[in-house]
Design an enzyme around this catalytic site. Structure first.
Site, PDB file in Angstrom:
ATOM      1  N   ASP A  25      39.030  52.467  36.214  1.00 33.96           N
ATOM      2  CA  ASP A  25      39.251  51.115  35.728  1.00 33.96           C
ATOM      3  C   ASP A  25      40.748  50.840  35.784  1.00 33.96           C
ATOM      4  O   ASP A  25      41.543  51.578  35.198  1.00 33.96           O
ATOM      5  CB  ASP A  25      38.735  51.043  34.277  1.00 33.96           C
ATOM      6  CG  ASP A  25      38.856  49.662  33.684  1.00 33.96           C
ATOM      7  OD1 ASP A  25      38.288  48.730  34.253  1.00 33.96           O
ATOM      8  OD2 ASP A  25      39.533  49.532  32.637  1.00 33.96           O
ATOM      9  N   ASP A 121      38.105  45.371  39.422  1.00 37.25           N
ATOM     10  CA  ASP A 121      39.038  46.393  38.948  1.00 37.25           C
ATOM     11  C   ASP A 121      38.352  47.681  38.510  1.00 37.25           C
ATOM     12  O   ASP A 121      38.928  48.467  37.784  1.00 37.25           O
ATOM     13  CB  ASP A 121      39.858  45.828  37.787  1.00 37.25           C
ATOM     14  CG  ASP A 121      38.986  45.439  36.606  1.00 37.25           C
ATOM     15  OD1 ASP A 121      37.769  45.306  36.783  1.00 37.25           O
ATOM     16  OD2 ASP A 121      39.528  45.286  35.498  1.00 37.25           O
ATOM     17  N   GLU A 122      37.117  47.884  38.927  1.00 39.27           N
ATOM     18  CA  GLU A 122      36.432  49.102  38.491  1.00 39.27           C
ATOM     19  C   GLU A 122      35.437  49.593  39.524  1.00 39.27           C
ATOM     20  O   GLU A 122      34.874  48.820  40.277  1.00 39.27           O
ATOM     21  CB  GLU A 122      35.724  48.865  37.151  1.00 39.27           C
ATOM     22  CG  GLU A 122      34.849  47.639  37.181  1.00 39.27           C
ATOM     23  CD  GLU A 122      34.118  47.394  35.859  1.00 39.27           C
ATOM     24  OE1 GLU A 122      33.704  48.357  35.207  1.00 39.27           O
ATOM     25  OE2 GLU A 122      33.968  46.217  35.511  1.00 39.27           O
TER      26      GLU A 122
END
Length: 376
Positions: A25, A121-122
DNA sequence: TCTGGGGTCCTAGGACCC
DNA sequence: TCTGGGGTCCTAGGACCC
């Protein structure tokens, strides 16, 4: 509590933890990119999101400096400004975020062929076939973090555990720039002291419900009698209960399968209100245009059309209509939306704060069907 | 405090079919 | 006359996530 004395509740398969999953993350992603691009923002409280001029909207992402003031994602800009009057606000350069995101996902791909992108974002990586134990996984994670920093000057938090959900929770417990490893035999000791809201899916409402039974931590829930949990909290409660006990509920078959998109939607909040339905329609029309364009790029067809209306008092209505067969036409969306809108025609357009359109019940167009549509 | 935008999943009731 | 049961699809609303 150790894993051994939970056995009453577990089948053998559910106690098998033969996978090693890594979850990554990016830390305060949007804000971090802005700070990288503009170093003088590094030490000031910063939020991305909202309208800096009108002070409307909500915080999309904020940096750690802003978090010190109690600011968090989803908070109204106005409230954030009250907590921190000298806050810096940025609308956001989403094209750049997407490029950076893609570049980072490329790096991740290099570390394992089995990967699932879970957002901007992960992402999850299956390391089961890549490393032989958790120590090797740690070495790989450190390398990965260095690699991301060297390439994009961004930090990330990583969790490594036998299931996806545990890996995600692990990463949450040490941010920013963290690395947390939870091995199969450590699951119970790791989970028990954590607040129940660390579980993805346990939000404000569920936490409130749990608190009525004195359930605040994962350990509290794990201790709750099995016989009562389903009765009191339903299917969802049982699922959460199993999760905090470290039960492996993930199906290995579809763990890393990229699932098909279920809907395409677009909605707009009107910051200046429309006086007439004609003005409103111009907005709705362009909303439909973009939805259809996105659908065509993905080679999909739809069956269901949904209209969403929100009034200034925040009362929200959705009205849906399903066609008898899959369709790709823009005209159908327009006529159905028009029809669904009729119900609200006696309302004042200036009382409407949001209009949204969604197509769902999507299906990929295969080649044979494509020829057919070309034909007609 | 006055609440974005893009999604997913779940529940519950009703229609309809066999 | 007091009315099964299961499956599936549809609609509306809500919780939650990033």
């Amino acid at each position: 509590m150790t894993l051994a004395n939970q056995e009453v509740y577990f089948s053998e398969k559910e106690q098998t933890f033969d996978s090693i999953i890594l979850y990554m993350d990016l830390d305060a992603f949007f804000a971090a990119v802005e700070m990288r691009e503009n170093p003088e923002l590094s030490d000031v409280p910063l939020v991305v999101g909202g309208n800096p001029k009108t002070k409307q909207g909500v915080v999309s992402t904020c940096n750690y400096e802003a978090r010190k003031y109690g600011i968090h994602s989803g908070m109204p800009i106005n409230q954030a400004l009250q907590l921190c009057p000298h806050l810096t606000m940025i609308r956001g350069s989403f094209k750049l975020y997407n490029e950076v995101s893609k570049s980072i996902m490329k790096i991740l791909e290099y570390y394992s062929p089995t990967m699932k992108v879970a957002g901007n974002d992960e992402a999850y990586l299956d390391l089961t076939e890549v490393v032989s134990d958790y120590e090797e996984a740690r070495t790989l994670a450190v390398e990965l973090k260095d690699d991301i920093y060297a390439t994009e000057r961004l930090t990330c938090s990583i969790g490594i555990a036998p299931t996806k959900i545990l890996a995600k929770i692990a990463s949450e417990t040490d941010k920013p720039d963290g690395l947390v490893i939870v091995k199969p035999l450590e699951i119970a000791d790791f989970m028990n002291p954590l607040k129940i809201t660390i579980i993805p899916g346990v939000g404000k409402k569920s936490a409130e419900l749990f608190s009525k039974d004195k359930i605040f931590t994962c350990g509290d829930l794990a201790k709750f009698p099995y016989q009562l949990i389903h009765q009191k909290f339903g299917k969802y409660g049982l699922k959460t209960w199993k999760l905090v006990r470290g039960y492996n509920t993930e199906k290995t078959e579809d763990k890393f399968l990229n699932s098909e998109r279920k809907s395409i939607s677009e909605e707009r909040t009107f910051f200046e209100r429309y006086k007439t339905w004609e003005e409103m329609w111009i907005q709705i029309d362009s909303t439909i245009d973009t939805i259809i364009a996105r659908m065509k790029v993905k080679h999909m067809s739809y069956k269901t059309i949904t209209l969403k209306i929100r009034f200034k008092n925040f009362e929200t209505y959705t009205r849906a209509h399903s066609l008898s067969s899959y369709n790709t036409s823009e005209k159908h969306v327009r006529t159905v939306v028009q029809k669904l809108l009729e119900e609200f025609e006696n309302k004042k357009p200036e009382d409407i704060r949001l209009v949204g359109v969604k197509i769902s019940n999507l299906r990929k167009i295969d080649n044979s069907q494509k020829t057919l549509t070309q034909f007609f």
